[in-house]
Each structure stands twice: as structure tokens, then as C-alpha cells.
Scaffold this active site. Sequence first.
Site, mmCIF file in Angstrom:
data_model
loop_
_atom_site.group_PDB
_atom_site.id
_atom_site.type_symbol
_atom_site.label_atom_id
_atom_site.label_comp_id
_atom_site.label_asym_id
_atom_site.label_seq_id
_atom_site.Cartn_x
_atom_site.Cartn_y
_atom_site.Cartn_z
ATOM 1 N N ASP A 35 10.117 1.585 3.682
ATOM 2 C CA ASP A 35 9.709 2.719 2.844
ATOM 3 C C ASP A 35 10.616 2.758 1.613
ATOM 4 O OD1 ASP A 35 8.123 5.576 3.104
ATOM 5 O OD2 ASP A 35 10.014 5.729 1.986
ATOM 6 N N ASN A 85 7.043 7.729 -9.696
ATOM 7 C CA ASN A 85 5.717 8.171 -10.144
ATOM 8 C C ASN A 85 5.817 9.415 -11.036
ATOM 9 O OD1 ASN A 85 4.029 6.250 -9.058
ATOM 10 N ND2 ASN A 85 3.763 7.323 -7.104
ATOM 11 N N HIS A 101 2.168 6.915 -12.768
ATOM 12 C CA HIS A 101 1.641 6.070 -11.690
ATOM 13 C C HIS A 101 1.506 4.585 -12.069
ATOM 14 C CE1 HIS A 101 0.874 8.976 -8.480
ATOM 15 N NE2 HIS A 101 0.781 9.853 -9.480
ATOM 16 N N ASP A 106 2.881 1.725 -9.772
ATOM 17 C CA ASP A 106 2.066 0.602 -9.276
ATOM 18 C C ASP A 106 2.757 -0.737 -9.539
ATOM 19 O OD1 ASP A 106 0.194 2.394 -8.447
ATOM 20 O OD2 ASP A 106 -1.276 1.974 -10.036
ATOM 21 N N GLU A 136 3.989 4.161 -0.358
ATOM 22 C CA GLU A 136 5.107 3.246 -0.651
ATOM 23 C C GLU A 136 5.666 2.654 0.635
ATOM 24 O OE1 GLU A 136 5.080 6.502 -0.893
ATOM 25 O OE2 GLU A 136 7.060 7.436 -0.650
#
Lengths: 124, 305
Positions: free
Chosen positions: B177, B185, B190, B194, B220
Site C-alpha cells: 500500500d 492525488n 489524479h 496515475d 493504491e
Amino acid sequence: MMNWEYASLEQFMNLPEVLVRVDGDSELLRELLALLDEELPGLLDGLHTAIHRGDLREMESAAHAFKGMLASLSINEGAALAATIEAAAREGDMLRIKETQAALDPAVAKLSTAVGLFLAGAKD
Amino acid sequence: MRILIADDEAVSLRLLEKTLQRAGYEVIAVRNGRAAVEQLCLPEGPRLALLDWMMPEFDGPAVCREVRKQRGHRHVHLVLLTSKDSKEDIVVGLESGADDYLIKPFDPEELKARLHTGLRILQLEDNLVEAREAMQYKATHDALTSLLNRGTIVELIARELVRTRRENGCITIVLVDLDHFKNVNDTFGHPVGDEVLCEVGRRLLGSVRSYDFVGRFGGEEFLLVLSNCEESNSLARSEEIRAAISSSPVHTAHGLLSITASLGVFASRGRDTETVEDILRVVDSALYVAKAAGRNCSRIFGLHA
């Protein structure tokens, strides 16, 4: 392409038809005639042997191969005689087979001579 | 395009060969049915064939039947070439598995036209196979990172557990994680998030062996299946993976970003009987412990600890 080159073969072969099939390629036609010259005796022997043995299945098969080879070169009368033997073998009609063989043998002999002469001439 | 021609009669065979070569085909010529079957059933064998009906060993219809039996999964377009022209013969030929037939002696233009039809059918099949493969890929992979998707990686765990038990082997599952990813973000948007996810995906793939699996579990989170990774080695492997993620900052449209991750690890021995659900629960707990320990670290949690 000079059709006169093939004048001696025209009595056996539908020349316009075969020229379409070889796309006007005289070299290819010569090559195919040489193959015919090479294969013809074996095919004829095979047919004779089958007739001599009375082996209808083998007769049908040999006549079929004969027919295919002659038809590819538009040797239509010869192909028609071979087709008659093939059909007669399928029907078991030995009389018709022998009658047709009597017509086929001299026709093939003449064809063979003409092809042989043509090929010898082509080498000159 | 490669095409196989099979004919025991030399004149027909040569005439066909030459006609097809002129039409641009790469021709494989054989003189009996058995050789035709052998060629057509090779993995990369020709997909287009002209077969004489009457041949030694296997005749044309027998070749069709054999090829359909052996190469059922991929279409081979089979055309019978025959001087048999009765309706009964044609029906027998087509029912043996032939796609088309041509009467001998052939007309060159008709021959080419029929083969074009065959090529159209093969092209259609190629398009369908391609579309099916693309759909299969989309159904099993994550659209953003191209890693395995959640469903696929979970299925893989189940499969690998069965294998591990059968072989009495071992397996390590790692849940990764990214730390404070929400901040990425929220701060940079975003698209940058990404970019980070994609780069982490690449780093994860680069840090495992070719027979390990990496999937995106969601958001994530990433799930890794390390086959034959023993319990004694699992934490060390997990630390290597963690180091690979944080080894260097990630290049994004917004500049370099330092990324770290917390990892929850579970190692299973072949004799254990845990389910996939048990494992997912355990790695999630281990991950929670790693987060609580200050993040950017690995923690192992065993059912048998």
C-alpha cells in the site's frame, strides 16, 4: 508467344485453352509437356497392368490419374477416353474398358511421338 | 501467404504451383495425403490448402477429416480440387470438412477468386481471434497499470495455494500500500497519481521473478504472489520490494516525487489449510501493523505465528 511452335501438337491439344491455363508462358508449357513425356509410360503401364489383372479399383484409379494429366494440358480427346475407362471400371464394364483401351493406346502412342518430337525440336 | 498443394499427379501439381506462385503465394507442394496432413497440422503450418481428391494413403476428404480433427482450434481453409463433379461427390467432399471445391482442370481466374474468398475468411478469423484476445486481456488486466486486476490476482492466489499444497511447497503473499497516496492525488491531481501508480507497477514487476505475479488490488494497493518463497525468506524479499519502490523518486509531470510503501506479508507452507479469504485478511492485518509502525516498512503475520 509463337503458336506455330505447337502446330504439331494442335491435333491433340486445345491450344488456346491450355495457353490461358499457363498464362501464355511457353516455358511452363514446355516444362509440363516434358513432365507428361516422363510420366506417360508409367501411367499407361499402370493402366495396362490393372486391366490385365482385372483389378477394377486400380483401373479406376489409373484411368483417373491419366484423365487428370491429359485434361490439365487440354488433351481433351485423350482425357475423354480415360474418363470412359474410369466410368466403365466403376460400373465393372470390362467390355467397354477393352474397347476404349483399343482406342486409347494408339492415341497415346501418337501423342507420345508428337510430344517427343516437339521436345527434341525445342532443344535445338 | 503460404498455401499447401497436394496432388499425386505431376503435371497438375506443377501447373498449380506455378499459377499460385505467380499470384504471390508461397507454395508448399506435396504428392500424397499423408504429407499434406503432416504439413497442415504443424503448429505454424499453412492455413490455406488445395487438395486433390484422389491421392495415395490419404485421399482429399480423408485429409480434410484428419486436419479438422487435429487442428480444430484454428481454421485451415481447405479446398478440394477434383475432376469428380457429381452432386454426391461434392456433398461427400464438403461433409468431410472441405470449405470449397474446384473442378479440374481448373480455370486460373476462378482458382484465384476462390482462394481470395478463403483469404477473406482467414482474415475474418484473425480479426475475431484478435478481438477475443483483446477482450480477454481487458477482462484480466488493470486498465491503468496493465498489471493483473483484482479478480485475476485473487484467482491466482487460489490456484497457487492448490499447487503449493499438492507439491508441499511454500508461497508468500504480499500486500503493498503506497504511503500517503491520497496526498499525491489531492496535491498534484489524479493524472500525477496515475503516473505514480504506473511507475510503481513497473518497479514491482521489475523486482519480482518471472514466475511471480503482480496485480493491482485496488486504489493504491498491489498484491504480489511469490511462488516457492519460503517463510524464512519472505520478509527479506518483501524488504527488497519495498526498497525497489522507494529507491528513487518517481518522474511525474509535476516533477520528482518520493514514494514509499508499507507491506503486509503472509507466508504459507504446503501443509497449511488457509483459504484465500484468510490470507487476504491476514496480509491486511500485517499491513495495518506496518502502517502503525510508522510506514515505509514490512510486517509479516502468520496464521501459525
